[in-house]
Design a protein around this motif. Structure first.
Motif: not given
Ligand code: SDX
Length: 429
Positions: A294-295, A297, A302
């Motif tokens: 989720a972190k 990029r 998500r």
């Protein structure tokens, strides 16, 4: 704050424009920029409308920083604790809590509009058995205009009110029929002797072969979820309903557009995506792996059910639903390892700098699926459940907008395409 203003000066032309500050009864100050293009020749650019108010409304107030949500001034926590979905529907539609007589009349009106035209049931047969319920909902609700063509004058307040009640009354009937279609079951007609949420459970799960006993715990949990999903100021689907309504389109077309907007996984489709995510994570041991994704990029993943455009604090609805999860599972004598997993996922995320820095908290969709699952509602129906509750908000906001003259919504753009050029015949290309 009546005469507070900002003065804008164009350094190129030295032209000035007073931007008056428009204050609501609560909430952040807002600049009226309507004169910006006519007077100074500038548009504003705000993709996603993060800093843009589209309308004035008396219906719902959110303070994202403080985690406040109020329907017509009443805190969501009090309504969740003391009210019912149908009473909240009256409140959102008409602005005041009903007297007993007003509520009785309203309940009667809704109850006697729950059936759909029999042709809609045969229309339903045209869908493949595994059609997504939101595809059916959007199609069938849009088709309702074909059945009420004599009552579609959006300039007639009585016809507007009737359409609003028809939509609130029939949405559960259509949603339940979509589920039954997927099961190969015959239609179940609404029972007038039942309350709103009990009636929906009966339409969902009763079978001709035996009597269906409604579990009061399930009915109460469902009513709570409908209250919490009823309205949420100018979210994407409500803004869609307003934009379609600004063209003068009929209410069934407006709400069908809202249903389609809600379906997206960034919006109401998130509750279905949360369950799929929790099942994919599977065990607490894999939580760090998904938090890392989720972190990242470069990873489109998500944390579904996390984050919110407005709430930069706890979503009060998530707090209420989390508590209800424990109560419902206990009352139903169920345990669900997905709840334990969700709680652990929340704990780890809220200790992580990435989520803290971006003020990402669980939103309304993070826990709702746990309760739907406990009520034997399939994941594919989760967003349709959201739509049943949000129909009240959509029609309330549509009624509010329709009651006063409204300009058609027509945003502008920054053009970044080719400048003028001459056509070239295909032989020369
Ligand atoms: C609903 O508007 C409403 O009121 C909606 C709703 C209603 O009642 O109508 O409350 C219902 O739709 C709730 C939201 C359900 N959606 C999800 O749970 C999907 C996951 N959430 C995200 O897609 C996101 O948080 C949104 C869509 C909810 C909000 O998106 P924003 O406001 O455009 O936020 P953003 O994308 O600008 O995020 C800011 C930062 C970004 O990182 P950086 O670019 O700054 O490095 O936070 C990150 C985002 O990448 N981020 C997330 C994240 N949500 C935001 N990172 C990981 N997981 C997430 N869930």
């Amino acid at each position: 704050m009546a005469d507070r203003k900002l003065i804008l000066t164009d350094p190129e032309t030295n032209k000035q424009l007073d931007l008056s500050v428009v204050a609501g009864s609560e909430g952040d100050p807002t600049l009226d920029i309507a004169g910006l293009y006519p007077k100074l020749g500038y548009f504003t650019f705000d993709p996603g409308y993060g800093s843009t108010a589209s309308c004035k409304s008396d219906i719902t107030f959110i303070d994202g920083g403080a985690g406040i949500l109020r329907y017509r001034g009443y805190p969501i926590e009090q309504l969740a604790e003391q009210s019912s979905f149908l009473e909240c529907a009256y409140l959102l539609l008409y602005g005041e809590l009903p007297t007993q007589e007003e509520f009785t009349d309203f309940d009667h009106d809704i109850t006697y509009h729950t059936m759909v035209h029999e042709k809609i049931n045969s229309f339903m047969q045209g869908f493949h058995y595994d059609a997504h319920p939101m595809a059916i909902l959007a199609g069938v609700v849009g088709s309702m205009a074909a059945f009420y063509h004599d009552k579609l004058d959006v300039n007639d307040p009585d016809q507007r009110d009737l359409a609003a009640k028809r939509l609130i009354a029939k949405m559960p009937t259509i949603a339940a029929a979509a589920y039954r279609h997927s099961q190969g079951w015959p239609s179940a007609y609404p029972k007038n002797s039942l309350g709103y949420s009990e009636r929906f459970l009966n339409m969902m799960f009763s079978v001709p072969a035996e009597p269906y006993e409604i579990n009061p715990v399930a009915a109460k949990a469902l009513d709570l979820l409908f209250i919490l999903h009823a309205d949420h100021e100018q979210n994407a689907s409500t803004s869609t309903v307003r934009l379609v309504g600004s063209t003068g389109a009929n209410p069934y077309a407006c709400v069908a557009a809202g249903i389609s907007a809600l379906w997206g996984p960034a919006h109401g489709g998130a509750n279905e995506a949360v369950l799929k995510m929790l099942n994919e994570i599977g065990t607490v041991k894999r939580v760090p792996e998904f938090i890392q994704r989720a972190k990242d990029r470069d990873d489109p993943f998500r944390l579904m059910g996390f984050g919110h455009r407005v709430y930069k604090n706890h979503d009060p609805r998530a707090t209420i639903i989390r508590k209800a999860c424990h109560e419902v599972l206990e009352d139903l004598g169920q345990a669900d390892e997905l709840l334990d997993l969700a709680m652990e996922l929340e704990r780890i995320a809220l200790e992580d700098e990435f989520f803290i820095e971006r003020k990402l908290y669980p939103n309304v969709d993070f826990y709702s699926g746990i309760i739907y699952k406990a009520l034997n509602i399939p994941t594919s129906m989760f967003t349709a459940m959201f739509a049943i509750g949000r129909t009240v908000g959509w029609v309330s906001q549509w009624l509010e907008q329709s009651a006063t003259p409204t300009r058609i919504g027509r945003p502008r753009q920054i053009y970044t395409g080719a400048t003028e050029r001459e056509y070239v015949a295909i032989e020369q290309r």
